[in-house]
Write a protein that holds these residues in place. Sequence first.
Motif, PDB file in Angstrom:
ATOM      1  N   TRP A  22       0.806  -1.215   0.000  1.00  0.00           N
ATOM      2  CA  TRP A  22       0.000   0.000   0.000  1.00  0.00           C
ATOM      3  C   TRP A  22       0.844   1.273   0.000  1.00  0.00           C
ATOM      4  O   TRP A  22       0.422   2.304  -0.506  1.00  0.00           O
ATOM      5  N   SER A 108      -4.808   5.129   8.222  1.00  0.00           N
ATOM      6  CA  SER A 108      -4.507   5.183   6.791  1.00  0.00           C
ATOM      7  C   SER A 108      -3.270   6.005   6.450  1.00  0.00           C
ATOM      8  O   SER A 108      -2.671   5.804   5.388  1.00  0.00           O
ATOM      9  N   THR A 123      -9.844   6.081   9.076  1.00  0.00           N
ATOM     10  CA  THR A 123     -11.180   6.047   8.496  1.00  0.00           C
ATOM     11  C   THR A 123     -12.264   6.131   9.572  1.00  0.00           C
ATOM     12  O   THR A 123     -13.416   5.761   9.334  1.00  0.00           O
ATOM     13  N   ASN A 154     -14.155  10.820   6.367  1.00  0.00           N
ATOM     14  CA  ASN A 154     -13.293   9.759   5.836  1.00  0.00           C
ATOM     15  C   ASN A 154     -13.659   8.450   6.513  1.00  0.00           C
ATOM     16  O   ASN A 154     -13.274   8.199   7.649  1.00  0.00           O
ATOM     17  N   LYS A 156     -13.929   5.300   4.342  1.00  0.00           N
ATOM     18  CA  LYS A 156     -13.536   4.098   3.599  1.00  0.00           C
ATOM     19  C   LYS A 156     -12.403   4.299   2.602  1.00  0.00           C
ATOM     20  O   LYS A 156     -11.776   3.323   2.194  1.00  0.00           O
ATOM     21  N   ASN A 157     -12.102   5.533   2.195  1.00  0.00           N
ATOM     22  CA  ASN A 157     -11.128   5.765   1.128  1.00  0.00           C
ATOM     23  C   ASN A 157      -9.826   6.363   1.656  1.00  0.00           C
ATOM     24  O   ASN A 157      -9.785   6.954   2.733  1.00  0.00           O
ATOM     25  N   VAL A 159      -7.709   9.378   1.431  1.00  0.00           N
ATOM     26  CA  VAL A 159      -8.032  10.746   1.021  1.00  0.00           C
ATOM     27  C   VAL A 159      -6.828  11.686   1.075  1.00  0.00           C
ATOM     28  O   VAL A 159      -6.958  12.866   0.767  1.00  0.00           O
ATOM     29  N   GLU A 173     -14.353  12.760   1.879  1.00  0.00           N
ATOM     30  CA  GLU A 173     -15.298  12.054   1.022  1.00  0.00           C
ATOM     31  C   GLU A 173     -16.502  12.913   0.658  1.00  0.00           C
ATOM     32  O   GLU A 173     -17.444  12.437   0.026  1.00  0.00           O
ATOM     33  N   GLN A 211     -17.796  11.114  -5.479  1.00  0.00           N
ATOM     34  CA  GLN A 211     -16.461  11.669  -5.705  1.00  0.00           C
ATOM     35  C   GLN A 211     -15.845  12.134  -4.385  1.00  0.00           C
ATOM     36  O   GLN A 211     -16.536  12.621  -3.494  1.00  0.00           O
ATOM     37  N   SER A 214      -8.648  12.576  -3.183  1.00  0.00           N
ATOM     38  CA  SER A 214      -7.861  11.360  -2.980  1.00  0.00           C
ATOM     39  C   SER A 214      -6.385  11.616  -2.689  1.00  0.00           C
ATOM     40  O   SER A 214      -5.684  10.708  -2.241  1.00  0.00           O
ATOM     41  N   ASN A 229      -8.736  14.723  -7.070  1.00  0.00           N
ATOM     42  CA  ASN A 229      -9.878  13.944  -6.595  1.00  0.00           C
ATOM     43  C   ASN A 229     -10.050  12.673  -7.410  1.00  0.00           C
ATOM     44  O   ASN A 229      -9.262  12.367  -8.312  1.00  0.00           O
ATOM     45  N   SER A 230     -11.079  11.921  -7.079  1.00  0.00           N
ATOM     46  CA  SER A 230     -11.241  10.567  -7.609  1.00  0.00           C
ATOM     47  C   SER A 230     -11.624  10.529  -9.081  1.00  0.00           C
ATOM     48  O   SER A 230     -11.623   9.456  -9.687  1.00  0.00           O
TER      49      SER A 230
END
Length: 240
Positions: A22, A108, A123, A154, A156-157, A159, A173, A211, A214, A229-230
């Motif tokens: 990761w 994270s 998260t 935040n 799950k992703n 960021v 998020e 969106q 990220s 961003n995503s």
Amino acid sequence: MTWDAGTGQGLCQYNEHQKRAWSVDFSQADPTKFASGSDDCSVKLWSINEKSSLGTLWSPANVCCVQFSSFSPHLLAFGSADYKVYCYDLRYSGIPLCTLAAHEKAVSYVKFLDSNTLLSASTDNTLKSWDLNKTCSDGSTTNTCGLTFSGHKNEKNFVGLTVLDGYIACGSETNEVYCYYRSLPMPITSYKFGSVDPISSGHQTSDENGQFVSSVCWRQKSNMLVAANSTGSIELLKLV
């Protein structure tokens, strides 16, 4: 995999992790050294001059992030899916220097604010700062959280997290960038990306379609921040 940024050519591939890696971070004290964190519950220490790893640190759970301290050649921290942060003095890598526990979900990101203060993102919708001077020296778990920062979302992703001279920026998020200062628990400012319809060639839309921001990075020795961003949109922002 390491690359020559000048030529774009691949230099070497490192294959010891058994699952997805990761996070990778180079040591600023010794730029020939780097570390990688993986879903195989390990942090590998590497040299660009060697194909085999120099050592391994083991985690009780998946490793989500790894970071060398820019203030010490020996200090390294990583965040884990077991909700904890582990700090190591690499001269004595048998046990952690300290284990930091206060988050309620996976950690994270970790960043060093200064030589004695570590910042973590989770998260669980929070950032936390930690005073390393107040930790136990025997590796035992401690809650030395000095401050909790909240306001962004935040859950799950990944960021993004970046620090510079006490200023902290992270994504959200909600498709926003949030900026904090190290002594204040609430954001000092935020910026919202425009929503883009990924099907209609980048046209603006009122539907965010999940969106999120990220990635964020301060430009060194300036008040400029780049954020993405995503959907692949990139913004250059200025803190005023």
